[in-house]
Design a protein around this motif. Sequence first.
Motif, mmCIF file in Angstrom:
data_model
loop_
_atom_site.group_PDB
_atom_site.id
_atom_site.type_symbol
_atom_site.label_atom_id
_atom_site.label_comp_id
_atom_site.label_asym_id
_atom_site.label_seq_id
_atom_site.Cartn_x
_atom_site.Cartn_y
_atom_site.Cartn_z
ATOM 1 N N ASP A 190 -9.114 3.386 -7.829
ATOM 2 C CA ASP A 190 -7.912 2.648 -8.226
ATOM 3 C C ASP A 190 -8.010 1.190 -7.777
ATOM 4 O O ASP A 190 -8.694 0.864 -6.804
ATOM 5 C CB ASP A 190 -6.659 3.268 -7.605
ATOM 6 N N PHE A 209 -8.427 -0.539 3.128
ATOM 7 C CA PHE A 209 -8.241 -1.235 1.855
ATOM 8 C C PHE A 209 -8.995 -2.557 1.914
ATOM 9 O O PHE A 209 -9.125 -3.169 2.982
ATOM 10 C CB PHE A 209 -6.759 -1.529 1.592
ATOM 11 N N PHE A 255 1.948 3.370 -3.691
ATOM 12 C CA PHE A 255 1.084 4.086 -4.633
ATOM 13 C C PHE A 255 0.503 5.351 -4.015
ATOM 14 O O PHE A 255 0.286 5.426 -2.796
ATOM 15 C CB PHE A 255 -0.065 3.172 -5.099
ATOM 16 N N PRO A 294 -8.436 0.740 -2.596
ATOM 17 C CA PRO A 294 -8.594 1.635 -1.451
ATOM 18 C C PRO A 294 -10.062 1.967 -1.216
ATOM 19 O O PRO A 294 -10.882 1.945 -2.134
ATOM 20 C CB PRO A 294 -7.820 2.879 -1.879
ATOM 21 N N LEU A 322 -1.178 -0.655 -11.368
ATOM 22 C CA LEU A 322 -2.589 -0.296 -11.415
ATOM 23 C C LEU A 322 -3.288 -1.023 -12.547
ATOM 24 O O LEU A 322 -2.894 -0.902 -13.714
ATOM 25 C CB LEU A 322 -2.751 1.213 -11.584
ATOM 26 N N VAL A 370 0.827 -1.212 0.000
ATOM 27 C CA VAL A 370 0.000 0.000 0.000
ATOM 28 C C VAL A 370 0.856 1.254 0.000
ATOM 29 O O VAL A 370 0.408 2.323 -0.452
ATOM 30 C CB VAL A 370 -0.989 0.012 1.179
ATOM 31 N N TRP A 405 -2.674 6.638 -3.922
ATOM 32 C CA TRP A 405 -3.988 6.074 -4.191
ATOM 33 C C TRP A 405 -5.022 7.154 -4.482
ATOM 34 O O TRP A 405 -5.058 8.193 -3.816
ATOM 35 C CB TRP A 405 -4.455 5.240 -3.006
ATOM 36 N N ARG A 445 -7.750 2.561 -12.952
ATOM 37 C CA ARG A 445 -7.431 3.943 -12.606
ATOM 38 C C ARG A 445 -8.732 4.726 -12.565
ATOM 39 O O ARG A 445 -9.446 4.781 -13.564
ATOM 40 C CB ARG A 445 -6.473 4.562 -13.625
#
Length: 510
Positions: free
Chosen positions: A81, A115, A75, A103, A150, A72, A77, A153
Amino acid sequence: MDPVELSLFTSRIQAVCDEMGAVLRFAAFSPNIRDRLDYSCAVFDPQGQLCGQAAHIPVHLGSMAYAMQDLVGRFDWQPGDMVIVNDPYLGGTHLPDVTLIAPVFPQGATAPAAFVANRAHHADIGAATPGSMPLTSQLADEGVLLSPQLLLRAGDIDAGVFDRILEALNNPAQAEADFRAQISANDCGRRRLGELIDARGPADFTAALAALNDYGERLARDGLRQLPDGAYDFADVMDDDGLGREDIAIRVSLKVNDGAIELDFSGTAEQVDGNINCPLSVTAAAVYYSLHCLMPARTPACAGSFRPITFTAPAGCLINANAPAAVAAGNVETSSRIVDVILGALAVAAPERIPAASQGTMNNLAMGGDGWDYYETIAGGMGAGRDGGGLDGVQTHMTNTLNTPIEIVEMQYPLRINRYSLRDGSGGGGARSGGNGLIREYTFLGATSITLLTERRRHAPWGLAGGQPGACGENWFNDTPVPPKANLTATAGDQLTLATPGGGGWGDNG
């Protein structure tokens, strides 16, 4: 928190995971996910610490609990995503286990409050052989390596990423359906968890997670304090690595100190050429599972419950392999032996609480032919304990899958199941008898490539307190015995028989 309120909150988190699992199962196309239930779902806090999980696959959930904090943090977030990963050395287990992480943003928030994640086994991940569990020394031969990236997105699938994955697979249509089922499961979890967060408010939700983890730690320490302080050692071996190496040792020194457990795997064999190596995340799963079994009933499987537990394993050893060592069987076979070793050490500390060894293998069978891939694990005998005999024909310890019903196998694939029965007399004798293994016999209706990754064919599951060992497993192709790990090629009419190990017995029956 008020105890009743904490109990309700814990159940709400659990319910989110359960509903995610139901969505994944009923949306998936492959028998491996839909029928065998080879998947797991969990909820994590903003730092990636485990908060709740469904009663799914122990090796999936423990490894996710160990690795999520690193994942985690990689990224920036954004809402909508979703990350995909299967890299064993960056949070995965082995390549067929593909994880999707999403997330959960409260209304109007700029940072995630939690998450959700799910992990599912794909029988086709583009390996060199059908079933994507090849007998190889190269990680590259085991399939498509997905570093954390990812897949969605802002709620939209990245077509470039998705297309590259599907183009590398043998059966992209079924794989796409299963990936979309995983996406749907995370979408469900994101909605349900978002409703809970919005109803409580982000600050109260975060406080409730902290209370949950503190409660888990208190229960864990209380349970582990029932073990006598001291140091306890045990060792066992893997049959082989499939490429010429035999009797590969796993050793543990387990220290108990007032409810805290420290495990040191020094003395374990170095990583091998075959694919029974495993990353440290898989070792973590076996450690967490084994010790969670000693905690009080209803101890939540959360990060707090694992705070009293620490472990080390030398870099480059069998259970902390360096990339790019092959790992397909490490996740399934070596994880099972790590559990045996930990339970063996605990049996020295508290022999009345620990059962004899269960079958110690998942009896992995991967196969396929023109246009099809299939993978299954086969149950065996459970080890007996002081208070009862071992169960017959069940999955034990690191796996919790179902069998694939014969009707599904024969409807989906060019196979016939001639025999599926208990293997009478395979459980070890004693005051309490070990459980019996199974016999599963296949006839192939066309050209088929087969990979066997099995264990406990040379070294039997041990008994305890004077109980006898369970019977070793056996593999037969037509009338010829087959080693624990093998590649086979079948033509129409050929037969494969797997007789799985029995569990060890407990106690001297006089």
